[in-house]
Structure formats: structure tokens, C-alpha cells
Write an enzyme that holds these catalytic residues in place. Structure first.
Site, PDB file in Angstrom:
ATOM      1  N   MET A 183       1.081  -1.156  -0.351  1.00  0.00           N
ATOM      2  CA  MET A 183       0.026  -0.173  -0.072  1.00  0.00           C
ATOM      3  C   MET A 183       0.812   1.402   0.304  1.00  0.00           C
ATOM      4  O   MET A 183       1.497   1.297   0.957  1.00  0.00           O
ATOM      5  CB  MET A 183      -1.083  -0.334   1.246  1.00  0.00           C
ATOM      6  CG  MET A 183      -2.165   1.170   1.144  1.00  0.00           C
ATOM      7  SD  MET A 183      -3.877   0.644   2.095  1.00  0.00           S
ATOM      8  CE  MET A 183      -2.485   1.685   3.323  1.00  0.00           C
ATOM      9  N   CYS A 184       0.293   2.635  -1.014  1.00  0.00           N
ATOM     10  CA  CYS A 184       1.167   3.225  -1.222  1.00  0.00           C
ATOM     11  C   CYS A 184       0.228   4.418  -1.176  1.00  0.00           C
ATOM     12  O   CYS A 184      -0.516   4.143  -1.564  1.00  0.00           O
ATOM     13  CB  CYS A 184       2.047   3.311  -2.153  1.00  0.00           C
ATOM     14  SG  CYS A 184       3.737   2.034  -1.668  1.00  0.00           S
ATOM     15  N   GLY A 185       0.523   6.022  -0.806  1.00  0.00           N
ATOM     16  CA  GLY A 185       0.068   6.760  -1.161  1.00  0.00           C
ATOM     17  C   GLY A 185      -0.013   8.120  -2.548  1.00  0.00           C
ATOM     18  O   GLY A 185       1.676   8.075  -2.665  1.00  0.00           O
ATOM     19  N   ARG A 240      -1.348   4.966   4.377  1.00  0.00           N
ATOM     20  CA  ARG A 240      -0.924   4.600   3.492  1.00  0.00           C
ATOM     21  C   ARG A 240       0.830   4.743   3.391  1.00  0.00           C
ATOM     22  O   ARG A 240       0.619   3.680   2.357  1.00  0.00           O
ATOM     23  CB  ARG A 240      -0.986   5.323   2.077  1.00  0.00           C
ATOM     24  CG  ARG A 240      -2.931   5.458   1.735  1.00  0.00           C
ATOM     25  CD  ARG A 240      -3.665   5.645   0.036  1.00  0.00           C
ATOM     26  NE  ARG A 240      -3.097   4.868  -0.462  1.00  0.00           N
ATOM     27  CZ  ARG A 240      -4.312   4.217  -0.622  1.00  0.00           C
ATOM     28  NH1 ARG A 240      -5.306   4.221  -0.147  1.00  0.00           N
ATOM     29  NH2 ARG A 240      -4.317   2.804  -1.232  1.00  0.00           N
TER      30      ARG A 240
END
Lengths: 350, 503
Positions: A1-3, A30
Site C-alpha cells: 500500500m502506498c499513497g 497509506r
């Protein structure tokens, strides 16, 4: 998960880094505080004709001497300085960020179609694979990438990102699984004009990497994101595909959809898949790639990662979360969730 | 004969309490193991090949087969096989013939490679609920696509595509000729591949007119004997394959014994009735790579550049460089046949000792083509010892575009791998031309078995890809990062370009 979040002002008006820092920080959920970064286009108007090479040095002795020897051998360093940083709190200056404004001497190289760019790529490959303690992570003209390990606001403050201005921004908040804590592993990832932010994991990495290597690219960053930049460079620059068709090669329609298309489209999409099958990216992802004249956001073919787009006046936003966009611009005219594999492209009009 | 009789390889026992004297075993055994003697069935175990036909047909489960009932004194060097080969040659002075594939106990690399699956960081994909694309195109691909923007704002395709074969599953059936196998066996496979949207090879035996309805799914073969080749044949095939060599016997030609050349076979092959069909070791118009390039172009000219031309070679030590040479001709695909490839008849010494395994060959060829920057412009078909969907998946992950199966398709029709194909007495109606044996295959039924096998593998491939988070075959091809070596040595892993488990 990343933003991820990105914005382009389609008239080319400048924005400073304050708003995007806030937007990225809003998505701290995130990330994990182990990597964040920003890319800004239009960062160096005084050196717009020079390649802005950003490097991480482990020390200012052996690697710096080796790099400068190499650069001076193959071109001219117009200006060289440490990138100003402001350490406080948790942020440790694990590397020394440095920048050069550089022009290669094209008379020294055998001829090719895009001489300057090929020289820069070969220099970057040489530095990143051969010089211990030096890593080039940003190399475009008038483009700057600023990244490190830390939370989005920590990294922003470390570089005082609010002091930079540009018409196009990318920002990324990382939850690493592969290369934790490594500054080079943070996004945005940049190569020449291209910058990439990426939320996801590319399950086709092995295929993509080997395909790229057969065109002379070398993957040195230990992260699947760099293949996105190289693929964009190969298809978008060297093969001159327009951005929407490049996206359609990287995340193509399903064969069932192609079979239903009219004659001409069916031929084009069949040809794209046949020629660029090894370039196709699989696995969950939402990606924004940027060039000086556009941003293109797209997801994998079954949209396993979120992506929202919005418009306000001349500005186009692409992000993992609507809330992040609304932090930057509360008055949006238009906000939508693009279909899987459908590109969202914001072009510079000037 | 001073060597005496060798002990029989198998012992057949009939349980006379169970036996009801129906004589099905007598009818079914084409090798003559069984006979009726008064109120019981008598056996001659020496004739048994372990084809299992009798066991499969016995309604009372009354037949028992034992392997090696009287073995030799065990010895690590002078094995049974070594000793018996010597007895055989001491008596015959001839080359020892054998059927099926490599029978030596080499390690199987496929079994030392493990596949990957997703956990947490990316979701696996459920092929029952999400699209899963197994379609693949075989043939020349353009290096890059050129598009022209029109005034309307859309694009025109400027790049011209070469003809390709479109496969709905990356499993094809390799070349087994009419003559080597029966027409019913060919028909069964032809029906299966037509139903599934894939292809099969004709082998070097021509194309029987009963197969014409399936010709859009047949790849015709041009081998060194040129049997059955005329313009009608070339034009009927969906693609043309030049066979240079095969994995079971690299470097030598073929031999179809005259007994198998009955009327229909002789017509289809275009050779005289009951004459031996001998394919020379080399093509006598191909003594160099440029000669091959000429033949590829000649075949393309003859068929007006409408058909892909494949070139099949055996996996030999220098396979990568040879494949690169082939790729640089107008050929559309390179077929690599590994040393486990089956055959009706091969000298045992070739079958067991010449060539290299397909796993290493795929890896070497794929890498060489990539280094030369032409990998995606030509297709790579792998064959020779593909046993199940795991082998298939691993072959593609190593770099193959598709595979040919041979033995597996025959097993789906009943073959028990008894290895006596060259005798022409196949009790399953596969490797024989005797009408009473051939009629044992009902193409409507056997085609379902073959189709089921490929369907089953295709489903398993889809599941394996989904578990690995991949929804299109292109993203599996050459994706060696999704393989790990288990108990493979370091040098082997370098050749395969895979990491060790745990790495």
C-alpha cells in the site's frame, strides 16, 4: 500500500510545494514513515537547458571524485552544489544529496538518434552500477526529485519542499516491502524527462525487466517501479507512441474487448499487444507517469489499486484518495473514478 | 546362440479362479501372449510388453503383471539394461532400437523448480471470477508499432503484421506422422485441437484427405525425406514447419519400416507401397544456415507469404546460437525439442545420450535471443518431456511461447508407454496401421480424452497464473523471477537465470 498524488497546471502556472505536502501527509495511513518523495517540473528555470543530475553521496570523497571525473570527461558541469537540507527530529541525513547542472559533449560519442539523452542514460548506468556510494536518482532538465526515508511531512521539511515551485508535481508516500528504508527506493522514480509514482506491485517484473534489458536498459534500483520509467522511455520516447497509446500498450484491453472492436481499432490493439506483450504490466497498480508536457495516470487492467481524478480550472489532479485532492483544492468542478486501464491524461496547453 | 535366452521382463499370471474364459485377453493382445489351452488361458510372458491392454479389458480383474520377476544379480555398473544390450548386440551385430523418450535416470530439472504465489502485498486473481488470458500468437512480431495521427484525431496503423497463428491455449500437439501413428489417432487429435483453438503437427507423413476438415488447425511438416510434400499440402496447412532434427534422435534421420506403409500411407506419403521411408540425416539442400534461410523463403514464396514458417531443431549443446541464426532468417518460430522427446523408433544410444534437456535449452535460447534484441520478434516453441500443467507453466516462465506435447497426448488415448511403437502392433490402435487394431480407437471418443487433457491443463495453468497475480500469458513468459530453484546447483541456476529458494 502506498499513497500517490499528482497535479498539473495545464497553462503552466507555478505552484509551490506547500499544498501537495499537506495532501500527501493526509494519506499517512497509506505509508509507514520509511519513504516519501516529491518531483517538481519547472524547478530550475535558470538552468533549464542543463540536465539536473541529483545524486545521493555516501561521502564527499571517493564517490564524488569518481562521479565528477566521469562527468567532466564526457561533458561540462555548469553548476554544482549540495542540495540544501534541514535536518531535525527523526530525519537522519543518511546520504548527502547533491546536484549538478550538466551538459554532455555530443562530439565525443558515436552518433545515435537521441544523442544527448543516450549519453546521460549511459552515464547514469555507469555511475549507478560502477561507482560505490553514489546514486543518480533524478536527471531531467528543469526537473527535481526530492526523496528520503521518513513521513511525507518530514521529507518535505527536510528539503523545504514548500520553497520549490513548478507547474507539475508528483508525490508519493511509501509503505515498503521490498527495500525498506533505502532512500533510492523511495518514489518518485525519475529518468530524464520521465518521472513515475507507483502504488502496487508488478507481477510481470521479471518479463518486463528482461525485455528492457534487450533494449540496453539496466535495472539498478532494486524496485519494480523503475521498469515503468524505462518502459515509458522506450515506448513513449524511442518508439514515439502518443501517451494514450503508450498506456494502452502497458495496460491493454482484454482480447475479448479487442475482438469486439471495429476493424481499424482491432488491428491497432492486436498489433500493440503482439509487439508489446513483454512490456505489458501485470499485477495491482495505480501509476502516474509524467513528462514535461503531460501527466498520465492509469491502473492495472482490473483496477486492484485505487485511483481518483479531478479537475479544477486548468488543474488536473490524480490521486489514491479523493480526500487528498480536496486538501489541495476544496472547490473541484469534476471528480471521477476512471475505469480499469483507462488513462487520465493532463496535457500542457502552452 | 551361446548367450542363451534372457529372462522375461514381465510375468503375466492369470487367476484361473477369476477367469471366465471370455478370451478378451487373447483377442486384445496383439503380441500373442495369451492362448486357450482346454479350460484355461495359457500365457507366454516373454512376449509381453506391459502395454496393459489385457488388464484394461479383462472383465474379471484376473490378470496380474509383475515387472522383472527374474532379475539378475544386482550390480551398480552392470545393470540389467547394460547386460541385456550386450546380449542383444552379441547376437545381432546391429544398432539397438527403442521407442518413446529418453529412459536414463537423469535428474528432471522441472521437478527442481518451484512456482510462486501471491500473499498480502498483491492479490491473487480468481480465474473463475476475473478474466484470465491464455491467448498467444505464434509468428514474427514487429519490433515497434508506428501509428499515424489522422485529421479526425485517431490513429492509423502503419506497421504491417506478419501472419501469426492464434492459440487459445499455449498447448499444441507435436508432429507425429500418419504412418508412425494411425489415422484414427491423428483424427482424434485433430478434432481435439480444432475444438480447443489450438494446433497439431502432421509430421512427415503428408496430410490424409480425412484430415482436410481440420486443416486450419494443422501445421504441415517439411522434413528431410520431403514425404507427402506438394503445393496442395503446403497450402492446406495453417503453418509450415521445417524439421531439422528431433530431441529423441538429434543428428540422424528417420525410418518408417515398409510393413507400416500400407496403401493409404503410401498414397499420403507419396511413396511406393511397402517401401521403407527413409528420411536422410540432413536435408540435402541444407548444408548451412543460409541454405535454411533459402528454404524458409522458398516455402514462403510458394505459399505467397501467407503462412508462418517454423523451424524445428533438437536441443543440442549449441542450441542457442543455432536458434539465433534461425531467428535471423525469415522463420517465424523456432521449435526446440529436448532430449526427453518421444519417438516411434530411435537408436537407443541416441535416445538416451545425445542432446540436452528442454529446460536448459529454453533458458539458453530465450537469453541468447534477448541479448541480440530479437526475442519478441520470433516465437519459441518448446517440446520434449512436457508431462503436466506444472511443466507447461515452468516452460513458459523460462521463456517459451507455447509447448508441443506428444507422448502426453498419446497417453490420453490409452498409450501405456510400453515403448514398442516401432513394432507396429500397438494394441491401443495408436502406433499401428493394422485395420483391426486401428479400429480400436473411436475418434469421437478419443478426441474427447485428448481435449479433456488439454482443457484440464489449461484450467490449471489459469489457476497457477491467477495465484501468481498474473492475468495474461505474456506476463508469465520469461518471468523467471516467479521461479525458484530447489536443490539445483549454482551453475545450473545461472544457466536458468533463476534464484534459489529463500532468495
Amino acid at each position: 500500500m502506498c499513497g500517490i498524488i499528482s497535479v498539473i497546471d495545464r497553462l503552466g502556472n507555478s505552484m509551490n510545494g506547500e499544498a501537495i505536502k499537506k495532501a500527501l501527509s493526509l494519506m499517512n495511513e497509506r505509508g509507514s514513515g520509511e519513504g516519501a518523495g516529491y518531483a517538481v517540473y519547472g524547478a530550475y528555470p535558470d538552468f533549464a537547458d542543463y540536465y539536473a543530475l541529483h545524486l545521493f553521496y555516501d561521502n564527499l570523497v571517493e564517490p564524488k571524485v569518481a562521479v565528477e571525473e566521469l562527468l567532466e570527461k564526457w561533458g561540462k558541469i555548469e553548476h554544482s552544489e549540495e542540495i540544501p537540507t534541514y535536518s531535525k527530529g527523526r530525519m537522519l541525513k543518511k546520504h548527502i544529496p547533491w546536484r549538478y547542472f550538466f551538459k554532455p559533449d555530443t562530439s565525443l560519442f558515436a552518433s545515435s538518434e537521441s544523442l544527448e539523452e543516450d549519453i546521460i542514460i549511459s552515464l547514469i548506468t555507469r555511475i549507478n552500477t560502477k561507482v560505490n556510494g553514489a546514486l543518480v536518482y533524478s536527471s531531467g532538465k528543469n526537473i527535481g526529485v526530492f526523496k528520503a526515508s521518513g513521513w511525507p511531512e518530514e521529507v518535505a521539511d527536510f528539503y523545504r519542499i514548500q520553497d520549490y515551485e513548478g507547474y507539475l508535481w508528483l508525490a508519493h508516500n511509501r509503505y515498503p516491502t521490498n527495500t525498506s528504508g533505502w532512500w533510492g527506493g523511495a518514489h518518485p522514480f525519475n529518468l530524464l524527462d520521465w518521472s513515475v509514482i507507483h502504488n502496487g506491485e508488478i507481477t510481470s517484473y521479471g518479463t518486463n525487466k528482461r525485455y528492457l534489458e534487450s533494449f540496453g536498459y539496466k535495472c539498478t534500483m532494486l524496485t519494480d517501479t523503475e521498469v515503468v520509467a524505462y518502459l515509458a522511455d522506450l515506448l513513449g520516447r524511442r518508439h514515439e507512441l502518443p501517451p494514450e497509446m503508450m498506456v494502452k500498450a502497458l495496460a491493454p484491453p482484454f482480447w475479448d474487448e479487442i475482438d469486439e472492436m471495429s476493424g481499424k481499432d482491432r488491428d491497432i490493439y492486436t498489433a500493440l499487444r503482439m509487439a508489446y506483450g513483454p512490456a505489458m504490466m501485470n499485477g495491482p497498480f495505480a501509476i502516474v507517469v509524467a513528462r514535461p508536457d503531460y501527466i498520465a495516470g492509469f491502473t492495472d487492467r482490473i483496477k486492484l489499486r485505487p485511483m481518483v481524478a479531478a479537475e479544477s480550472g486548468d488543474r488536473l489532479y490524480i490521486s489514491s484518495e479523493e480526500a487528498a485532492i480536496r486538501t489541495m483544492e476544496p472547490n473541484l468542478e469534476n471528480i471521477w473514478m476512471p475505469d480499469a486501464g483507462e488513462p487520465v491524461i493532463g496535457r500542457l496547453r502552452r | 546362440m551361446s548367450t542363451g535366452a534372457t529372462p522375461s521382463k514381465y510375468r503375466i499370471k492369470v487367476d484361473h479362479d477369476q477367469c471366465m474364459l471370455c478370451e478378451r485377453c487373447i483377442d486384445n493382445c496383439s503380441y500373442g501372449v495369451f492362448r486357450r489351452e482346454g479350460q484355461k488361458i495359457a500365457v507366454d510372458s516373454h512376449k509381453c510388453t506391459a502395454c496393459h491392454r489385457c488388464i484394461a479389458m479383462c472383465p474379471r480383474d484376473a490378470i496380474e503383471l509383475e515387472e522383472k520377476p527374474n532379475d539378475y544379480r544386482s550390480h551398480p555398473v552392470w545393470t540389467r539394461e547394460a547386460r541385456e544390450a550386450i546380449y542383444k548386440q552379441a547376437n545381432s551385430g546391429q544398432i539397438i532400437l527403442s521407442g518413446m523418450g529418453n529412459a536414463l535416470d537423469y535428474p528432471i530439472i522441472f521437478d527442481r523448480l518451484v512456482l510462486d504465489a501471491c500473499q498480502v502485498t498483491n492479490p491473487s486473481i480468481d480465474p473463475l471470477r476475473e478474466p484470465m488470458e491464455l491467448r498467444t500468437y505464434l509468428g514474427k512480431k514487429p519490433r515497434q508499432i508506428v501509428l499515424d495521427r489522422t485529421k479526425k484525431g485517431d490513429y492509423d496503423l502503419k506497421t504491417k503484421l506478419s501472419p501469426n497463428l492464434m492459440l487459445e491455449t499455449p498447448v499444441m500437439i507435436g508432429h507425429m506422422s500418419y504412418g508412425a501413428i494411425s489415422l484414427n489417432a491423428q483424427l482424434s487429435m485433430a478434432k481435439a485441437v480444432s475444438e480447443l483453438g489450438t494446433f497439431m503437427g502432421t509430421g512427415e507423413g503428408g496430410l490424409h484427405k480425412d484430415l482436410y476438415p481440420y486443416q486450419n488447425h494443422m501445421i504441415v511438416q517439411v522434413a528431410s525425406g520431403r514425404f507427402g510434400v506438394d503445393i496442395n499440402y503446403l497450402e492446406r496447412g495453417s503453418a509450415i514447419e521445417i524439421k531439422i532434427g528431433q530431441g529423441a534422435k538429434p543428428g540422424i534421420g528417420g525410418h518408417l519400416p515398409g510393413e507400416k506403409v500400407e496403401e493409404d500411407v503410401s498414397k499420403t506419403r507419396m511413396i511406393p507401397l511397402h517401401s521403407d521411408a527413409i528420411s536422410p540425416a540432413p536435408h540435402h539442400d541444407i548444408y548451412s544456415i543460409e541454405d535454411l534461410a533459402q528454404l524458409v523463403r522458398s516455402l514462403k514464396e510458394a505459399t505467397e507469404w501467407k503462412k508462418p514458417v517454423f523451424v524445428k531443431i533438437a536441443a543440442v549443446h549449441n542450441v542457442a546460437a543455432i536458434a539465433a541464426g534461425i531467428a535471423r532468417s525469415s522463420a517465424d518460430a523456432v521449435v526446440i525439442d529436448g532430449f526427453r522427446g518421444g519417438t516411434g523408433a530411435a537408436p537407443r544410444v541416441f535416445r538416451d545420450h545425445v542432446g540436452i534437456p528442454i529446460e536448459a535449452a529454453i533458458a539458453a535460447v530465450d537469453e541468447k535471443l534477448r541479448h541480440q534484441g530479437i526475442r519478441n520478434e520470433v516465437s519459441l516453441i518448446a517440446s520434449g518431456g512436457i508431462r503436466d500443467s506444472a511443466d507447461l507453466t515452468k516452460a513458459i516462465a523460462l521463456g517459451a511461447d507455447a509447448v508441443y506435447i506428444g507422448t502426453a497426448a498419446l497417453i490420453a488415448m490409452g498409450c501405456r508407454v510400453c515403448g514398442s511403437c516401432y513394432r507396429g502392433l500397438c494394441p491401443w490402435g495408436i502406433a499401428t496401421q493394422r485395420p483391426e487394431l486401428v479400429s480400436r480407437i473411436n475418434p469421437d471418443e478419443a478426441s474427447k480424452n485428448v481435449a479433456n487433457l488439454i482443457k484440464g491443463w489449461t484450467l490449471e495453468l489459469a489457476e497457477l497464473m491467477g495465484a501468481a497475480g498474473i492475468n495474461s500469458l505474456e506476463s508469465l513468459r520469461g518471468n523467471r523471477d516467479r521461479l525458484r530453484g530447489y536443490m539445483l546447483d549454482e551453475e545450473m541456476m545461472k544457466v536458468l537465470d533463476v534464484k534459489m529458494i529463500g532468495a
